[in-house]
Design a protein around this motif. Sequence first.
Motif, PDB file in Angstrom:
ATOM      1  N   SER A 120       0.828  -1.210   0.000  1.00 30.88           N
ATOM      2  CA  SER A 120       0.000   0.000   0.000  1.00 30.88           C
ATOM      3  C   SER A 120       0.861   1.259   0.000  1.00 30.88           C
ATOM      4  N   SER A 121       1.952   1.239   0.749  1.00 30.24           N
ATOM      5  CA  SER A 121       2.852   2.395   0.776  1.00 30.24           C
ATOM      6  C   SER A 121       3.504   2.605  -0.586  1.00 30.24           C
ATOM      7  N   ASP A 172       0.926   4.028  -3.006  1.00 32.51           N
ATOM      8  CA  ASP A 172       0.654   5.435  -2.721  1.00 32.51           C
ATOM      9  C   ASP A 172       1.745   6.326  -3.315  1.00 32.51           C
ATOM     10  N   ASP A 207     -10.267   5.567  -3.024  1.00 36.89           N
ATOM     11  CA  ASP A 207      -9.375   6.393  -2.217  1.00 36.89           C
ATOM     12  C   ASP A 207     -10.239   7.211  -1.267  1.00 36.89           C
ATOM     13  N   ASP A 261      -8.145   4.154  -6.971  1.00 40.20           N
ATOM     14  CA  ASP A 261      -6.720   4.060  -7.244  1.00 40.20           C
ATOM     15  C   ASP A 261      -6.533   3.707  -8.722  1.00 40.20           C
TER      16      ASP A 261
END
Length: 393
Positions: A117-118, A121, A311, A318
Motif C-alpha cells: 500500500s505504501s 501510494d 481512495d 486508485d
Amino acid sequence: MAASSSSTAATAMSGPTSRASVHPGPPPPTPSNHHAVPSSSAAAGGTDAALSAFLHRLLLSSPAPPLRSPPASRSQAPPSLPPLVSLHAPDPCALRDAADTGYFHLAGHGVPSELPSSALDELSRIDASARSESNLRTLGFSEEEEEHEADGGAEEDPAMVFDADEGEMDALPPAAAEYARRMRDAGMRVVALLSECPDSGFREEPFAEERRKPRCLVWASKVSSGEAAPPAAGKAKAYPYVVALHCQWEAAGQEATPASSWVMDDGGEWTAVGARDGALLVTIGDIAQVWSNGRLKKVRGMARPTVASKDARHGEPDRLSVTVLITLHMDSVISPLVPSSDAAAEEGRDGEADGAGSDRDEWRFHSFLLEDYAWRVYHQRLQFKDPLVRYRI
C-alpha cells in the motif's frame, strides 16, 4: 275384388312406414359427424378455436416446466483459489499442481503486509504522462519504436515501467524501491524452486554460474473503477517474463477481504482468481514455459485486479496496480534448458542460438531472440493468438 285391390294398394303404400318402425334409419346430421365444407374464414376460425381448446386442456392437465436459469458465464463464476506454495516448506505436490495451472499463491515470501500500500501510494503521485518515452527505453525498445508509439500506437497500459535491478532504482521512491527489492528476491527464489523440481519445472538452474543475467521490472498498470468483467481483448499490454509477482491485497485498500484478480490462461480465457490473506499471486510466463520445454503451463500477460479500490481521501479509485517481473535482457536467446550433466549439451550451449545440443530433436520450441519476441508480445492482442505458436516445433 275391388275391395281386395284397394286393400293391397293401401298395404303397399304403408309398407315402408312399417319397416321404418322396425329398423330406424340413420340419425340426422350433428356437429360430430357432419363434415360440410366450410368457407375459408369459417375454417380458420374453427382451427383457432380447436387449437385454443387443445392448449387450454394441455395447460390444465400438466404443470408448467420449471424455468432454468442460463448457465453462468466465465466472467460471473466465483473466483477460484489456485495451489498454495510456501517458500519455507515447499510441497512437491502443490508445485506440480501449480505447473499444471500456470499460476499459484506464494506464502513465506517475506514482503511486509503494509509495504504494498505504501509503494502504491508513492507511485500514484508520479506523473505517468511524462514517462511514456522512458517506459519504452526501460523495456529496451529503440527510437524508431518510440516514434511508432508516438504516432498513435501507444496504449494507456502500462502507465509506468521501472528498472528494479541493483543500482537502477534511483527513479523509484523509497517505499516502492523497497517493495521492488523484496518482490525481486521472492521471484528469484521462485525460479530456484522451479529448478529443484525437474519433473515439473526446469532441468537446470537458469541463472547458475552467471550463464544468464536476470532482469527485474516494476510494471504499473492502470485499473478501471468498478470493472467486474474481464478486461477487453487487446487493452492490456504485455511483456515476456519468467515469473511475475502480484500483490492482490494492494487493490483492496483498507477493505478486509483482498480483491480477486483476472488471469488469462494458456488457452486465452480469462479466469477470476481469488485471494488468500498475505499470499502473493505468482504467474508463470512464456520464458519459463520454453525453459521447461512445455512442462509448465503459462499465463498470457499479467494478472489484473477485478475492481479498483476507492481512495478515501479523494473519493476516486486508485489508478495503478503493480506487478514485478523477473525477465531477461533484450540480447538473451530463449531456448529449452537441457541437463547440465549432459556433456553434449554443454558443448552445444555456445550454439544455443542455432538450436544445437543432443536434445535438439526433443525440443518443443525453436530458439529465438528475446528482442524480436518482446516487441511482438508488446503489440499483439493476447486473447486472439498465443505469441509462442510460431516458435513451437
